[in-house]
Scaffold this motif. Structure first.
Motif, PDB file in Angstrom:
ATOM      1  N   GLN A  11       0.900  -1.121   0.074  1.00 26.07           N
ATOM      2  CA  GLN A  11       0.174   0.115   0.099  1.00 26.07           C
ATOM      3  C   GLN A  11       1.074   1.170   0.002  1.00 26.07           C
ATOM      4  O   GLN A  11       0.502   2.158  -0.551  1.00 26.07           O
ATOM      5  CB  GLN A  11      -0.902   0.026   1.151  1.00 26.07           C
ATOM      6  N   GLU A  14       2.094   1.715  -3.386  1.00 24.15           N
ATOM      7  CA  GLU A  14       1.022   2.101  -4.528  1.00 24.15           C
ATOM      8  C   GLU A  14       0.698   3.594  -4.259  1.00 24.15           C
ATOM      9  O   GLU A  14       0.425   4.228  -5.211  1.00 24.15           O
ATOM     10  CB  GLU A  14      -0.053   1.236  -4.529  1.00 24.15           C
ATOM     11  N   GLN A  15       0.596   3.972  -2.937  1.00 23.11           N
ATOM     12  CA  GLN A  15       0.162   5.283  -2.731  1.00 23.11           C
ATOM     13  C   GLN A  15       1.283   6.073  -3.134  1.00 23.11           C
ATOM     14  O   GLN A  15       0.986   7.323  -3.599  1.00 23.11           O
ATOM     15  CB  GLN A  15       0.089   5.615  -1.347  1.00 23.11           C
TER      16      GLN A  15
END
Length: 117
Positions: A11, A14-15
């Motif tokens: 995450q 991806e962020q």
């Protein structure tokens, strides 16, 4: 000496890709990372640096500390989901930082603070 551990997650990567616009497939696609010689997807270098800085800011520095210089070297890739262990040693107004993951040194640096008034 202080030891702090953290992990860079899928995450996080991806962020960071969304925020930075860096969609290099070695960060996001396992097959592409493997084609480039990596055993797993790797975290962005600047993401690793920002996580390291966050640890320093939250765990070591005080609101009264003013940093003069922060220099780091990236020595090995950081694989997503692997634990990073930061060892932070203080010498006068300087902090030496060494990050390891899977037994390899991944980041080394020094944070120099201005002398407090």
């Amino acid at each position: 000496m202080k030891i702090i551990r953290f992990t860079i997650t899928e995450q996080d990567v991806e962020q960071y890709a969304e925020i930075s616009g860096d969609f290099n497939p070695i960060h996001l696609d396992l097959n592409e990372a493997n084609k480039q010689g990596f055993s797993n997807k790797i975290a962005h270098g600047m993401l690793t640096l920002s996580k390291t800085w966050t640890v320093l800011a939250n765990e070591i520095l005080t609101p009264h500390d003013i940093f003069y210089q922060f220099s780091v070297s990236f020595l090995s890739p950081v694989y997503i989901g692997r634990q990073i262990t930061l060892t932070i040693s203080q010498l006068d107004n300087d902090y030496q930082i060494e990050g390891k993951s899977d037994g390899k040194t991944i980041i080394k640096g020094i944070l120099e603070l201005k002398e407090k008034l």
